[in-house]
Design a protein around this motif. Structure first.
Motif, mmCIF file in Angstrom:
data_model
loop_
_atom_site.group_PDB
_atom_site.id
_atom_site.type_symbol
_atom_site.label_atom_id
_atom_site.label_comp_id
_atom_site.label_asym_id
_atom_site.label_seq_id
_atom_site.Cartn_x
_atom_site.Cartn_y
_atom_site.Cartn_z
ATOM 1 N N ALA A 27 6.356 3.534 -2.704
ATOM 2 C CA ALA A 27 6.214 4.406 -1.645
ATOM 3 C C ALA A 27 6.227 5.836 -2.228
ATOM 4 N N GLY A 28 4.950 6.411 -2.099
ATOM 5 C CA GLY A 28 4.967 7.840 -2.595
ATOM 6 C C GLY A 28 5.015 8.887 -1.473
ATOM 7 N N THR A 29 4.736 8.443 -0.096
ATOM 8 C CA THR A 29 4.851 9.464 1.073
ATOM 9 C C THR A 29 5.718 8.944 2.048
ATOM 10 N N THR A 30 6.346 9.918 2.987
ATOM 11 C CA THR A 30 6.982 9.257 4.001
ATOM 12 C C THR A 30 6.216 8.154 5.069
ATOM 13 N N SER A 31 4.894 8.288 5.039
ATOM 14 C CA SER A 31 3.726 7.329 5.975
ATOM 15 C C SER A 31 4.236 5.936 5.202
ATOM 16 N N GLU A 32 4.034 5.965 3.909
ATOM 17 C CA GLU A 32 4.214 4.809 3.020
ATOM 18 C C GLU A 32 5.520 4.254 3.257
ATOM 19 N N PHE A 33 6.665 5.038 3.053
ATOM 20 C CA PHE A 33 7.887 4.664 3.334
ATOM 21 C C PHE A 33 8.360 3.854 4.542
ATOM 22 N N TYR A 34 8.007 4.645 5.798
ATOM 23 C CA TYR A 34 8.389 4.094 7.074
ATOM 24 C C TYR A 34 7.459 3.155 7.559
ATOM 25 N N ASN A 445 17.504 18.909 10.916
ATOM 26 C CA ASN A 445 16.893 19.857 10.223
ATOM 27 C C ASN A 445 15.137 19.650 10.330
ATOM 28 N N PRO A 446 14.568 20.097 11.427
ATOM 29 C CA PRO A 446 13.157 19.717 11.920
ATOM 30 C C PRO A 446 12.312 20.181 10.657
ATOM 31 N N GLU A 450 8.258 17.189 3.436
ATOM 32 C CA GLU A 450 7.890 15.845 3.084
ATOM 33 C C GLU A 450 8.702 15.248 1.983
ATOM 34 N N LYS A 451 8.829 15.813 0.949
ATOM 35 C CA LYS A 451 9.450 15.212 -0.298
ATOM 36 C C LYS A 451 11.081 15.348 0.055
ATOM 37 N N GLY A 452 11.748 16.359 0.923
ATOM 38 C CA GLY A 452 13.221 16.078 1.259
ATOM 39 C C GLY A 452 13.330 15.200 2.143
ATOM 40 N N GLU A 453 12.486 14.842 3.034
ATOM 41 C CA GLU A 453 12.609 13.653 4.056
ATOM 42 C C GLU A 453 12.436 12.153 3.361
ATOM 43 N N LEU A 454 11.552 12.287 2.331
ATOM 44 C CA LEU A 454 11.578 11.035 1.618
ATOM 45 C C LEU A 454 12.725 10.827 0.636
ATOM 46 N N LEU A 455 13.299 12.006 0.043
ATOM 47 C CA LEU A 455 14.737 11.540 -0.636
ATOM 48 C C LEU A 455 15.759 11.424 0.342
#
Length: 603
Positions: A27-34, A445-446, A450-455
């Motif tokens: 997964a490279g994005t949050t959309s792919e991760f979720y 933390n709204p 994107e990178k921070g949320e994936l981490l």
């Protein structure tokens, strides 16, 4: 080639396949991760859902529960009806509407629909409690399978399983998990059906186990189930096909499993991964087909395992009456290679035999049955000498009991691990997305990048694996029973909130929060009274026996009553408080009514 090497090869090859897929589908994005980028084909999603769904409980425990149920196998068919029926509810009532809503997680839907951060937070808490309770069963399944087939301790097996899940779930996210689960489904369905076909041919001459179950037992010439009833009742056990002693409890248990299935977060999030709303419904339909391939075989596996186990202990029972001959002797067990499985499983502690009267034989019978007590006194027996047969060993030991080839036994090991790992990964993703997307991005933390949320999602996943492993080391019961309690919580909290959120414009945030809270508290307290605090022995307030249950309703069945409490509380509180804002009511209508459909007109 010895059995250990075969096991190692089969398990090693499947693990290499899973990790290879995870690297390919990283997964490279949050959309792919979720949500796997919402680009999964509905047939593949149905297969992945089947793997996500058919856990250690389905693969390892369910047939064991059916086989060894003290009240007979029929009563435990509730597992089959409830777990399969839940998918019908999902396909008809939830999946397409939730996909149309277009979010990543269940708490996000509840938070937006009930316009409340509090409702979303409560849904996160429910989701984490349900998923953590459920994942314990999977870790237990991984430990049991490893301890037997790779000849390591249960704890070591757990650590290995956790490391494998870590490798493909943390990096792959939903995208990696989805394609891994497709592979795991193929492994587990082959591993479940091939031994069943072999054993059905041995016992009944029928290629299909489903037909074998209603066919003729070849060695005795009578109907298979008639033979099984005759063997178990002669040894003082309840007839295998006996009716349920408490139909109300059986009905509520089936309902609890059905609506619990439809409310399980890790199952629901699978329907967020398909491209279109129609695909969500197709996915649920395909999932039902793929699940039915295993679930229609399970009753045959349980029944045949019970007959094989009993006739192994009483060899004369194959063609005649068990008690007309001798029970199996300890000398036979030690000298006969075909019985080596007994010694192997005794080493795991999941099968325990004790020659209480020192006669060299292992008498297996129901020593609580008055008729058998009379026979026991006459023959000098001093109690049932098979003192433990764990439910979780029946499917895993079945190929060994039936003396099937080594590669079949190795295949079952790989299948059991595929079942446990696929569900564990789905659950861990549900926990991870609840923490990173609903808790961190939704509340704390709204403005997270994107990178921070994936981490954060990957760190949450790692943390969830550590917690699940710790709880798996100290499991609160056998796999399917712990899972059934998770269903009760899902039935009493998530399912009613989703149903009312989709089908009622009048239910407001106060009603939804009151319903979920009361459903959760009612169900958790009832379970606590009989099972103890997080099932720690000795902390329950009343003995966990049918005589103490309210109206005979067991803790495993209370979720259906908890759901009624939730619906009732939500309706009453909503009718006493202000209606939801108009934009929320419009949102509900837009989810349910297809685009372009106007209201009906009369001419």
């Amino acid at each position: 080639m010895d059995q250990f090497t075969l096991n190692l090869i089969f398990v090693g090859l499947t693990f290499a396949l899973y990790i290879g897929i995870a690297i390919w589908a990283r997964a490279g994005t949050t959309s792919e991760f979720y949500a796997a980028g919402q680009g999964v084909n509905p047939v593949l999603n149905g297969m992945a859902t089947g793997a996500d769904w058919m856990s250690a409980a389905s693969f390892i425990s369910m047939a064991g529960i059916i086989a060894l149920a003290p009240t007979g196998g029929y009563t435990q068919s509730a597992y089959l009806m409830g777990w399969t029926g839940g998918y019908v509810l999902l396909a008809l009532l939830l999946a397409p509407y939730l996909r149309k809503f277009g979010k990543f997680t269940v708490p996000e839907f509840i938070g937006d629909r009930f316009y409340s951060g509090g409702a979303r937070l409560l849904a996160v808490i429910c989701l984490i409690v349900i998923s953590v309770t459920y994942v314990i069963g999977q870790m237990r399944g991984v430990g049991v399978t490893f301890s037997r087939f790779l000849e390591v301790s249960t704890d070591t097996g757990l650590y290995i399983g956790a490391a494998i899940v870590f490798a493909y779930a943390v990096f792959g996210g939903m995208k990696g998990i989805t394609y891994t689960q497709v592979a795991q489904y193929v492994v587990l369905i082959i591993a479940y059906t091939i031994p069943a076909i072999f054993i059905s041919l041995q016992l009944t001459g029928n290629f299909l186990p489903q037909l074998g179950l209603i066919g003729t037992h070849e060695a005795s010439g009578v109907a298979f189930l008639t033979k099984l009833d005759q063997v178990v009742t002669e040894l003082g056990f309840t007839a295998y096909t006996a009716d349920s002693p408490n139909m109300l409890n059986m009905f509520l248990f089936t309902m609890s499993l059905m609506i619990g299935t439809a409310g399980l977060p890790h199952v629901i999030i699978r329907f967020f991964t398909v491209p279109k709303v129609a695909d969500a419904r197709y996915s649920a339909g395909w999932a039902l087909v793929f699940i039915a391939l295993l679930y229609t075989v399970a009753p045959a596996v349980g029944s045949m395992a019970r007959l094989n186990l009993t006739t192994t202990m009483w060899p004369n029972a194959v063609s005649g009456n068990a008690l007309d001959g001798e029970a199996i002797s300890r000398a036979d067990i030690d000298s006969n290679p075909q019985l080596s499985w007994i010694r192997t499983w005794e080493q795991t502690g999941l099968l325990v035999m004790e020659d209480k009267n020192g006669d060299g034989f292992i008498q297996y019978y129901n020593d609580a049955n008055p008729a058998l007590q009379t026979i026991a006194t006459e023959r000098g027996w001093t109690g049932n000498e098979v003192t433990k047969v764990d439910n979780d060993i029946m499917v895993l030991a079945n190929p060994e009991i039936a003396a099937l080839p080594g590669w079949v036994i190795a295949l079952v090991a790989a299948g059991a691990l595929a079942a446990a790992l696929s569900t564990a990964a789905g659950l861990l993703l549900a926990i991870s997305s609840a923490i990173s997307h609903d808790l961190i991005k939704g509340s704390i933390n709204p403005n997270i990048s994107e990178k921070g949320e994936l981490l954060a999602a990957r760190i949450s996943m790692g943390f969830a694996i550590v917690v699940a492993t710790y709880l798996g080391l100290n499991p609160p019961g056998f796999a399917a029973q712990v899972v059934a309690l998770a269903f009760g919580l899902a039935a009493a909290t998530i399912f009613p909130a989703l149903m009312m959120g989709i089908f009622s414009t009048r239910i407001n945030k106060e009603g939804a929060i009151a319903g979920m809270l009361l459903g959760l508290i009612f169900t958790a307290v009832y379970i606590f009274v009989y099972k103890g605090w997080f099932f720690i022995p000795g902390t329950n307030m009343l003995p966990d026996t049918a005589a103490n249950y309210v109206f005979g309703i067991s803790p495993l069945s209370i979720g259906a009553v908890g759901a009624l409490v939730n619906f009732g509380a939500a309706y009453i509180v909503s009718s006493m408080t202000a209606a939801p804002p108009q934009k929320v009511q419009d949102l509900v209508e837009s989810i349910r009514i297809p685009k372009g459909a106007g209201s009906a007109t009369h001419h």
